[in-house]
Design a protein around this motif. Structure first.
Motif, PDB file in Angstrom:
ATOM      1  N   PHE A   1      22.885  -0.542  59.048  1.00 44.53           N
ATOM      2  CA  PHE A   1      22.424   0.296  60.160  1.00 44.53           C
ATOM      3  C   PHE A   1      22.131  -0.571  61.387  1.00 44.53           C
ATOM      4  O   PHE A   1      22.520  -0.253  62.517  1.00 44.53           O
TER       5      PHE A   1
ATOM      6  N   THR B   1      24.187  -0.482  64.996  1.00 47.31           N
ATOM      7  CA  THR B   1      23.447  -0.072  66.192  1.00 47.31           C
ATOM      8  C   THR B   1      23.422  -1.186  67.233  1.00 47.31           C
ATOM      9  O   THR B   1      23.526  -0.924  68.448  1.00 47.31           O
TER      10      THR B   1
ATOM     11  N   LEU C   1      15.571   1.052  69.216  1.00 46.27           N
ATOM     12  CA  LEU C   1      16.025   0.457  67.968  1.00 46.27           C
ATOM     13  C   LEU C   1      14.876  -0.234  67.245  1.00 46.27           C
ATOM     14  O   LEU C   1      14.736  -0.129  66.016  1.00 46.27           O
TER      15      LEU C   1
ATOM     16  N   LEU D   1      12.861   2.375  65.615  1.00 44.46           N
ATOM     17  CA  LEU D   1      13.558   2.904  64.443  1.00 44.46           C
ATOM     18  C   LEU D   1      13.456   1.952  63.258  1.00 44.46           C
ATOM     19  O   LEU D   1      13.226   2.364  62.119  1.00 44.46           O
TER      20      LEU D   1
ATOM     21  N   SER E   1      11.812   2.654  59.642  1.00 42.57           N
ATOM     22  CA  SER E   1      12.645   2.606  58.438  1.00 42.57           C
ATOM     23  C   SER E   1      12.071   1.689  57.372  1.00 42.57           C
ATOM     24  O   SER E   1      12.358   1.841  56.187  1.00 42.57           O
TER      25      SER E   1
ATOM     26  N   TYR F   1      17.335   8.583  66.411  1.00 41.61           N
ATOM     27  CA  TYR F   1      18.611   7.871  66.290  1.00 41.61           C
ATOM     28  C   TYR F   1      19.661   8.497  67.207  1.00 41.61           C
ATOM     29  O   TYR F   1      20.431   7.790  67.883  1.00 41.61           O
TER      30      TYR F   1
ATOM     31  N   GLN G   1      21.804   7.014  70.447  1.00 41.23           N
ATOM     32  CA  GLN G   1      23.250   7.091  70.599  1.00 41.23           C
ATOM     33  C   GLN G   1      23.640   7.756  71.922  1.00 41.23           C
ATOM     34  O   GLN G   1      24.671   7.423  72.532  1.00 41.23           O
TER      35      GLN G   1
ATOM     36  N   GLN H   1      20.825   9.610  57.799  1.00 44.27           N
ATOM     37  CA  GLN H   1      21.294   8.745  58.886  1.00 44.27           C
ATOM     38  C   GLN H   1      22.733   8.247  58.679  1.00 44.27           C
ATOM     39  O   GLN H   1      23.535   8.281  59.632  1.00 44.27           O
TER      40      GLN H   1
ATOM     41  N   GLU I   1      25.676   8.947  61.358  1.00 41.41           N
ATOM     42  CA  GLU I   1      26.399   7.805  61.929  1.00 41.41           C
ATOM     43  C   GLU I   1      27.897   7.959  61.684  1.00 41.41           C
ATOM     44  O   GLU I   1      28.729   7.679  62.559  1.00 41.41           O
TER      45      GLU I   1
END
Length: 357
Positions: free
Chosen positions: A179, A183, A205, A208, A212, A232, A236, A266, A270
């Motif tokens: 991930f 990213t 990020l 995130l 996570s 997320y 994007q 996720q 993605e």
């Protein structure tokens, strides 16, 4: 002596007393039925005394028999030796038991001990007494083998659970770098065009990543997972701008409290962006839906991209999807929890998991 040990002994004593009381009533009623059928005279007092004494004696002898059986397990490398020893003990117990049966009742009734009667009672009860001894020893051995088997199964289950937990942690550890790598590539692509947006993307990020790894939880509430997905998608959108349109739909607000594996959706989102929306000059829409069907939560991640063969996401190299399938297999067993399909102009990832409050 610990309280648990004491309570265990009390339960054993109650069980022994109850078992022999039941057998006493059983044998007394059997003897009475036999006398009535044969129309033989019956001495109730003698029957009550004999039965009561016999059951009391057996209740008192049961703990020593259990102790002997515990010291001579009929298993392992000494099974033959211990079996022989148990038979010897059984013969001694049977003789002793017969002697008690022959001597005690007359003593209670104030009668003189008669030698012929003594021998007759001993011989008459010898086989039954030996059988009872062996039955008690067999029950003790069965209980020990059952507890040993239960302990072994518990150890195996614990080892399997620890192995599964370790594997799940490894799968999650594999997912997070994947991930992060993807990213960061997105941020790198954004930086030459819009430095301010790239800086904001890095900040998002970081948030995130913190979420996570927070508390290393294996499960989160659906509301938390969807918040993560929103963040997320917002990240994007910094790269794709108006080309990326998103919707998150939940059929029933009560579902937001349901528990699901962390980072479950996720990789699917993605996948929709990378292999769907990115390929369209005008972009497209990613829709995340959550609903309940019976005892399962059903998720759909839809995109208006060109899609691919439904088996392609499961091929080697698709780390996020194959990782998700592996995690679901460890958590819920082998089943088609995840499948891809086309639905008109949309490519759909459909995911099912059991409902957990």
């Amino acid at each position: 002596m610990t309280r648990t040990r004491f309570l265990g002994l009390v339960r054993l004593a109650v069980l022994i007393a109850a078992a022999w009381t039941f057998l006493g009533f059983f044998f007394a009623s059997q003897e009475r039925a036999r006398s009535l059928f044969r129309r033989e005279p019956e001495n109730r007092d003698e029957l009550i005394v004999e039965t009561t004494v016999a059951m009391i004696v057996w209740a008192l002898l049961t703990p020593p028999i259990l102790w002997v059986a515990g010291r001579l397990p009929i298993a392992g490398p000494h099974a033959v030796r211990n079996t022989t020893a148990m038979l010897v003990f059984g013969l001694v117990f049977a003789v002793m038991r017969g002697a008690i049966d022959a001597a005690v009742p007359p003593a209670f009734e104030g009668m003189r001990l008669d030698r012929d009667r003594f021998v007759e009672v001993m011989i008459a009860g010898f086989h039954t007494d030996l059988l009872f001894f062996l039955a008690i020893a067999a029950v003790a051995n069965y209980d020990r083998l059952r507890r040993k088997s239960d302990q072994q199964q518990h150890r195996e289950a614990l080892a399997e659970a620890n192995l599964a937990d370790a594997r799940l942690r490894q799968l999650r550890g594999d997912l997070q770098p994947h991930f992060l790598f993807n990213t960061l590539n997105d941020v790198a692509a954004l930086a030459p065009r819009d430095g301010a947006a790239a800086a904001e993307a890095i900040a998002q990020l970081a948030d995130l990543l913190q979420r996570s790894t927070e508390e290393e939880r294996s499960h989160v509430r659906l509301s938390e997972e969807l918040d993560f997905i929103r963040q997320y998608l917002d990240l994007q959108k910094l790269r794709f701008g108006p080309r990326l349109r998103t919707r998150i739909e939940v059929d029933d607000p009560d579902l937001l409290s349901a528990s699901i594996p962390t980072l479950l959706l996720q990789p699917l989102v993605e996948n929709s962006i990378v292999h769907g929306i990115r390929k369209l000059a005008d972009g497209g829409t990613v829709t995340v839906r959550a609903a309940r069907t019976g005892d399962e939560l059903r998720f759909e991640v839809r995109d208006t991209g060109p899609g691919c063969d439904p088996t392609t996401p499961f091929a080697n190299g698709h780390v996020g999807v194959t990782n998700t399938v592996a995690r679901l297999g460890y958590l819920y067993g082998d089943a088609p929890w995840l499948r891809y399909r086309r639905d008109g102009g949309e490519f759909v990832a459909e995911l099912r998991v059991p409902v957990h409050a």
